[in-house]
Motif scaffolding. Structure first.
Motif, PDB file in Angstrom:
ATOM      1  N   VAL A  58      -0.638 -11.687  -6.977  1.00  3.44           N
ATOM      2  CA  VAL A  58       0.205 -10.545  -6.755  1.00  3.44           C
ATOM      3  C   VAL A  58      -0.246  -9.936  -5.132  1.00  3.44           C
ATOM      4  N   LEU A  59      -0.985 -10.050  -4.830  1.00  3.90           N
ATOM      5  CA  LEU A  59      -1.158  -9.222  -3.309  1.00  3.90           C
ATOM      6  C   LEU A  59      -1.076  -9.805  -2.310  1.00  3.90           C
ATOM      7  N   ALA A  60      -1.162 -11.079  -2.357  1.00  2.00           N
ATOM      8  CA  ALA A  60      -0.975 -12.179  -1.149  1.00  2.00           C
ATOM      9  C   ALA A  60       0.475 -12.198  -0.937  1.00  2.00           C
ATOM     10  N   SER A  61       1.338 -11.849  -2.253  1.00  3.31           N
ATOM     11  CA  SER A  61       2.693 -12.096  -2.284  1.00  3.31           C
ATOM     12  C   SER A  61       3.588 -11.141  -1.567  1.00  3.31           C
ATOM     13  N   MET A  62       2.960 -10.174  -1.066  1.00  2.26           N
ATOM     14  CA  MET A  62       3.549  -8.224  -0.933  1.00  2.26           C
ATOM     15  C   MET A  62       3.378  -8.492   1.032  1.00  2.26           C
ATOM     16  N   ARG A  63       3.667  -8.709   2.047  1.00  8.48           N
ATOM     17  CA  ARG A  63       3.853  -8.994   2.975  1.00  8.48           C
ATOM     18  C   ARG A  63       3.053  -8.158   3.737  1.00  8.48           C
ATOM     19  N   SER A  64       2.580  -7.128   3.323  1.00 10.12           N
ATOM     20  CA  SER A  64       2.274  -5.641   4.014  1.00 10.12           C
ATOM     21  C   SER A  64       0.886  -5.889   3.750  1.00 10.12           C
TER      22      SER A  64
END
Length: 383
Positions: free
Chosen positions: A230-236
């Motif tokens: 999930v965290l890896a899917s966030m570009r920030s």
């Protein structure tokens, strides 16, 4: 215990007890549980067969027992023998069982523990079941995690000097200036603006998840893999995921598929936390904007003082260091109290965290709140 008594004890465990074993040796304490774990597979005296019962939970408990009482090499042999002698492959492949058993994190842990000795057909069925559990966890946890992280990033980017009208947070600006309300004008005069800095399109935080894959951490490995994806899917965020026992494996390139990631883990084995931290340090390029999360019971098989020195160096460099004794719903974990206390003395509390609390923990870390205080309010510290 004398050498003779120890030999008789071992023969008793090998022979399995009963009138025919000839040792006359009784068992006590942990030996009784070891004997039961052996008997489940190897007790075929008097024509009786060993058995674990036709239920995945009982198999899971047995796997946990043998990891507790026997070294990794023996565990692998016992797992393979159990699959062959007790037809556990058939058990794990039966459609009736898969429909009757509620797939959960603990069953996933069982399947992953069997992964290295599982035939190809069983592995494909196991993969399908693991994917079902992972998808359910993602549905439950992903939206809350993204909302918490995004909100924390926005709050950390607030400014009292917004450069454009579009950057002003009017709701907060009005609330901050209510004391300047002019009744005769029916308006608020804003003496202080509250807004957002220019939203950055680049990476704002580096996150490194470093996960102990010893047998006792199975549930934590599953949850960590889902959160990592999930965290890896966030570009920030720039998210890395590392698993370790006595060696270190970087699984960052598999974060797009947590099921593949889980099958890349290898539950069991020893623990070298120091080596894992050393590798993780090399992944951090911006310490002041980095969050390092170590998920481990802290039973260190490597160099303890070097491990503590590395953690101290990371915190001094500005890295937000968080140590989770477990990331699961399993309750109070077993952990190394001495190492947890040493970390707490350095300002790095070690505590267990439930999956539901983890998104808020990430938000607290991004905003650089006091993690010790957060833990006291939300989960209670382990150290």
């Amino acid at each position: 215990m004398s050498g003779q008594d120890e030999r008789m004890r071992r023969w008793r465990l090998v022979l399995g007890g009963g009138d025919a074993d000839g040792t006359g040796c009784g068992l006590e304490g942990m030996d009784v549980r070891m004997d039961a774990a052996l008997a489940a597979v190897y007790d075929d005296r008097d024509g009786r067969q060993g058995g674990l019962g036709a239920s995945a939970p009982r198999v899971a408990r047995w796997l946990g027992d043998i990891r507790t009482y026997f070294p990794a090499t023996v565990v692998q042999v016992m797992q393979k023998d159990a699959i062959e002698k007790l037809n556990l492959t058939r058990l794990l492949l039966e459609p009736e069982m898969l429909e009757a058993v509620e797939p959960d994190v603990h069953l996933v842990g069982t399947l992953l523990a069997l992964n290295k000795v599982m035939p190809d057909q069983a592995r494909e069925s196991a993969r399908a079941l693991v994917r079902k559990v992972v998808q359910e966890l993602e549905r439950r946890l992903a939206q809350k995690t993204r909302a918490a992280v995004t909100g924390a990033l926005d709050r950390s980017a607030r400014t009292h000097r917004p450069k454009r009208v579009a950057d002003i947070d009017w709701d907060r600006t009005i609330r901050a200036n209510l004391k300047n309300y002019l009744p005769e004008k029916n308006t608020v005069v804003p003496s202080r603006l509250v807004g957002y800095a220019r939203r950055q399109r680049s990476v704002q935080r580096e996150v490194v998840l470093c996960i102990d894959q010893s047998g006792s951490m199975a549930a934590s490995v599953v949850y960590s893999s889902v959160f990592g994806a999930v965290l890896a899917s966030m570009r920030s965020l720039k998210t890395s995921l590392v698993v370790f026992d006595t060696s270190v494996v970087d699984l960052t390139d598999q974060l797009h598929d947590p099921v593949e990631l889980l099958f890349g883990t290898q539950l069991g084995g020893g623990t070298d936390i120091n080596r894992a931290i050393a590798y993780s340090q090399g992944l951090i390029t911006r310490p002041a904007n980095s969050i390092f999360i170590l998920i481990s019971d802290l039973y260190e098989g490597g160099v303890r003082q070097e491990m503590l020195r590395r953690v101290a160096a990371m915190t001094e460099a500005g890295v937000q260091v968080i140590v989770l004794l477990a990331l699961s719903d399993e309750g109070a974990p077993f952990y190394d109290h001495e190492n947890a206390a040493a970390l707490a003395a350095m300002g790095v509390p070690a505590f267990a965290c439930t999956p539901d609390a983890f998104p808020d923990l990430m938000a607290a870390a991004i905003e650089r709140r006091d993690i010790a205080r957060w833990a006291e309010r939300h989960v209670g510290t382990g150290a």
